[in-house]
Design a protein around this motif. Sequence first.
Motif, mmCIF file in Angstrom:
data_model
loop_
_atom_site.group_PDB
_atom_site.id
_atom_site.type_symbol
_atom_site.label_atom_id
_atom_site.label_comp_id
_atom_site.label_asym_id
_atom_site.label_seq_id
_atom_site.Cartn_x
_atom_site.Cartn_y
_atom_site.Cartn_z
ATOM 1 N N ARG A 73 1.068 11.961 -2.274
ATOM 2 C CA ARG A 73 1.178 11.944 -0.814
ATOM 3 C C ARG A 73 2.284 10.997 -0.366
ATOM 4 N NH1 ARG A 73 0.097 9.291 3.656
ATOM 5 N NH2 ARG A 73 -0.635 7.433 2.531
ATOM 6 N N LEU A 74 2.350 9.835 -1.018
ATOM 7 C CA LEU A 74 3.368 8.844 -0.665
ATOM 8 C C LEU A 74 4.764 9.276 -1.104
ATOM 9 C CD1 LEU A 74 1.419 5.610 -1.674
ATOM 10 C CD2 LEU A 74 2.120 6.224 0.656
ATOM 11 N N LYS A 75 4.838 10.005 -2.212
ATOM 12 C CA LYS A 75 6.130 10.394 -2.778
ATOM 13 C C LYS A 75 6.025 11.839 -3.278
ATOM 14 C CE LYS A 75 9.622 8.737 -6.091
ATOM 15 N NZ LYS A 75 9.895 7.759 -7.175
ATOM 16 N N PRO A 76 6.214 12.809 -2.401
ATOM 17 C CA PRO A 76 5.985 14.213 -2.774
ATOM 18 C C PRO A 76 6.898 14.741 -3.870
ATOM 19 C CG PRO A 76 6.006 13.939 -0.379
ATOM 20 C CD PRO A 76 6.504 12.652 -0.961
ATOM 21 N N ASN A 77 7.989 14.051 -4.157
ATOM 22 C CA ASN A 77 8.900 14.495 -5.216
ATOM 23 C C ASN A 77 8.689 13.727 -6.517
ATOM 24 O OD1 ASN A 77 9.885 12.025 -4.369
ATOM 25 N ND2 ASN A 77 12.034 12.627 -4.434
ATOM 26 N N TYR A 78 7.503 13.177 -6.717
ATOM 27 C CA TYR A 78 7.194 12.304 -7.847
ATOM 28 C C TYR A 78 6.722 13.160 -9.025
ATOM 29 C CZ TYR A 78 5.663 7.745 -9.753
ATOM 30 O OH TYR A 78 5.518 6.598 -10.498
ATOM 31 N N GLY A 79 7.673 13.620 -9.824
ATOM 32 C CA GLY A 79 7.354 14.500 -10.934
ATOM 33 C C GLY A 79 6.376 13.899 -11.920
ATOM 34 N N ARG A 80 6.520 12.614 -12.210
ATOM 35 C CA ARG A 80 5.645 11.963 -13.184
ATOM 36 C C ARG A 80 4.195 11.947 -12.715
ATOM 37 N NH1 ARG A 80 10.632 10.357 -13.989
ATOM 38 N NH2 ARG A 80 11.276 9.494 -15.999
ATOM 39 N N ILE B 283 8.211 20.167 -13.392
ATOM 40 C CA ILE B 283 9.450 20.685 -13.977
ATOM 41 C C ILE B 283 10.451 21.037 -12.896
ATOM 42 C CG2 ILE B 283 10.384 22.677 -15.233
ATOM 43 C CD1 ILE B 283 7.786 22.506 -16.970
ATOM 44 N N ARG B 284 9.966 21.581 -11.795
ATOM 45 C CA ARG B 284 10.876 21.881 -10.686
ATOM 46 C C ARG B 284 11.522 20.607 -10.155
ATOM 47 N NH1 ARG B 284 11.350 21.865 -5.322
ATOM 48 N NH2 ARG B 284 9.356 20.800 -4.990
ATOM 49 N N LEU B 285 10.739 19.532 -10.065
ATOM 50 C CA LEU B 285 11.230 18.279 -9.514
ATOM 51 C C LEU B 285 12.081 17.499 -10.514
ATOM 52 C CD1 LEU B 285 7.953 17.146 -7.718
ATOM 53 C CD2 LEU B 285 10.089 17.799 -6.588
ATOM 54 N N GLU B 286 11.657 17.465 -11.770
ATOM 55 C CA GLU B 286 12.350 16.678 -12.801
ATOM 56 C C GLU B 286 12.448 17.524 -14.074
ATOM 57 O OE1 GLU B 286 11.392 12.480 -13.203
ATOM 58 O OE2 GLU B 286 10.036 12.638 -11.485
ATOM 59 N N PRO B 287 13.472 18.361 -14.155
ATOM 60 C CA PRO B 287 13.564 19.333 -15.260
ATOM 61 C C PRO B 287 13.672 18.723 -16.646
ATOM 62 C CG PRO B 287 15.029 19.936 -13.444
ATOM 63 C CD PRO B 287 14.545 18.551 -13.165
ATOM 64 N N ASN B 288 13.947 17.432 -16.750
ATOM 65 C CA ASN B 288 14.105 16.820 -18.067
ATOM 66 C C ASN B 288 12.881 16.052 -18.539
ATOM 67 O OD1 ASN B 288 16.782 17.740 -18.442
ATOM 68 N ND2 ASN B 288 17.540 16.093 -17.129
ATOM 69 N N LEU B 289 11.750 16.230 -17.869
ATOM 70 C CA LEU B 289 10.541 15.531 -18.281
ATOM 71 C C LEU B 289 9.923 16.228 -19.497
ATOM 72 C CD1 LEU B 289 8.570 14.572 -15.031
ATOM 73 C CD2 LEU B 289 9.529 13.035 -16.734
ATOM 74 N N PRO C 81 0.801 -1.236 0.000
ATOM 75 C CA PRO C 81 0.000 0.000 0.000
ATOM 76 C C PRO C 81 0.830 1.281 0.000
ATOM 77 C CG PRO C 81 -0.757 -1.551 1.689
ATOM 78 C CD PRO C 81 0.574 -2.038 1.209
ATOM 79 N N THR C 82 2.151 1.161 0.089
ATOM 80 C CA THR C 82 3.022 2.343 0.061
ATOM 81 C C THR C 82 3.701 2.522 -1.300
ATOM 82 O OG1 THR C 82 5.024 1.191 0.833
ATOM 83 C CG2 THR C 82 3.492 2.010 2.519
ATOM 84 N N TYR C 83 3.317 1.735 -2.283
ATOM 85 C CA TYR C 83 3.989 1.720 -3.589
ATOM 86 C C TYR C 83 3.421 2.836 -4.468
ATOM 87 C CZ TYR C 83 6.190 -0.515 -7.688
ATOM 88 O OH TYR C 83 6.953 -0.796 -8.792
ATOM 89 N N ALA C 84 4.110 3.962 -4.500
ATOM 90 C CA ALA C 84 3.602 5.147 -5.199
ATOM 91 C C ALA C 84 3.452 4.912 -6.698
ATOM 92 C CB ALA C 84 4.528 6.336 -4.941
ATOM 93 N N LYS C 85 4.337 4.123 -7.308
ATOM 94 C CA LYS C 85 4.254 3.904 -8.754
ATOM 95 C C LYS C 85 2.942 3.238 -9.138
ATOM 96 C CE LYS C 85 9.151 3.740 -9.961
ATOM 97 N NZ LYS C 85 10.254 2.927 -10.509
ATOM 98 N N ALA C 86 2.482 2.301 -8.330
ATOM 99 C CA ALA C 86 1.234 1.623 -8.661
ATOM 100 C C ALA C 86 0.059 2.596 -8.581
ATOM 101 C CB ALA C 86 1.013 0.436 -7.729
ATOM 102 N N PHE C 87 0.070 3.490 -7.608
ATOM 103 C CA PHE C 87 -0.988 4.500 -7.526
ATOM 104 C C PHE C 87 -0.923 5.441 -8.733
ATOM 105 C CE2 PHE C 87 -1.101 3.335 -2.995
ATOM 106 C CZ PHE C 87 -2.474 3.276 -2.787
ATOM 107 N N ASN C 88 0.292 5.839 -9.119
ATOM 108 C CA ASN C 88 0.452 6.696 -10.296
ATOM 109 C C ASN C 88 -0.121 6.023 -11.534
ATOM 110 O OD1 ASN C 88 1.709 8.839 -12.029
ATOM 111 N ND2 ASN C 88 2.976 7.121 -12.687
#
Length: 289
Positions: free
Chosen positions: A135-142, A168-174, A104-111
């Motif tokens: 919420r689980l991963k506040p720096n999750y640019g995707r 963009i702030r979190l992942e400038p190359n997205l 239940p903490t797996y942020a990618k699956a929620f994304n």
Amino acid sequence: MEFSASKRIIHGFAPAFALLLLGSLAAAQSPKKSDYLENIALCNGPGHTSLAARIGGCTAFIDSGQGTKTALAIAYNNRGNAHTINGDVDRALLDFDKSIKLDPTYAKAFNNRGGAYLRKGEYDLALQALDEAIRLKPNYGRAFVNRAGVFLKKHEYDRAARDYDEAIRLEPNLEAAWSGRCWTRAIIGSLQAALEDCNKVLQSWPNDAATYDSRGLIHLKIGEAAAAIDDFSAALRVDPKLASAFYGRGLAKLRSGDKAGGDADISAAKAIQSGVDDDFVRYGVRADN
């Protein structure tokens, strides 16, 4: 361009799967070790692995009974991604649900669950999943990019712009964040800033149809019909079925005095996507402008 869920959803594949706790040492030393590791590699989908091979590898690993909860959560997530890309969204959602139940903490699956609901047009469910991923991963640019995509579909353009800013702030190359922000800024009327975003994308990714389409809208809104025609034509060379590019080019041709060409492009757009004219009204562009 009308926001394309399939082009803007950013999935969370999980490389380095083999480095996670995949099973006991005894299992790893079994006669089927090579098959076991091959299934892991296929499930990770390296290189140009086909979707069928990814799904098969994940399924074989899941059915082997040798994985830990963590590894199984990744395998279900990866298989769900492959199903989503393959257009089988309902089956993908079942896999994301299983992944989340295992971890239940797996942020990618929620994304990815959010991305699947976005494809289905179930925007409130998509937001719930993406809010949880963030919420689980506040720096999750995707996840911010995907949530921006939901806000675009809900016509909440200011909220979409804020999420693209954060991505963009979190992942400038997205790439998707820059292209999406270009489109969003074009809609809300920040045209110079939008143009800068589009130009940045096309410097690094010169074959991005959606970004050419977005830049075409910018040129159309600032009255540069010839430049708009060039951009919409570039978009159509990459994606010949892009209704918004046909419609935008049709408007630009009409404004350039080419009534026959403009009418033909607008008819082509409406044949591909009903309601495309209403979309452009919402974007601030009318056929009689």
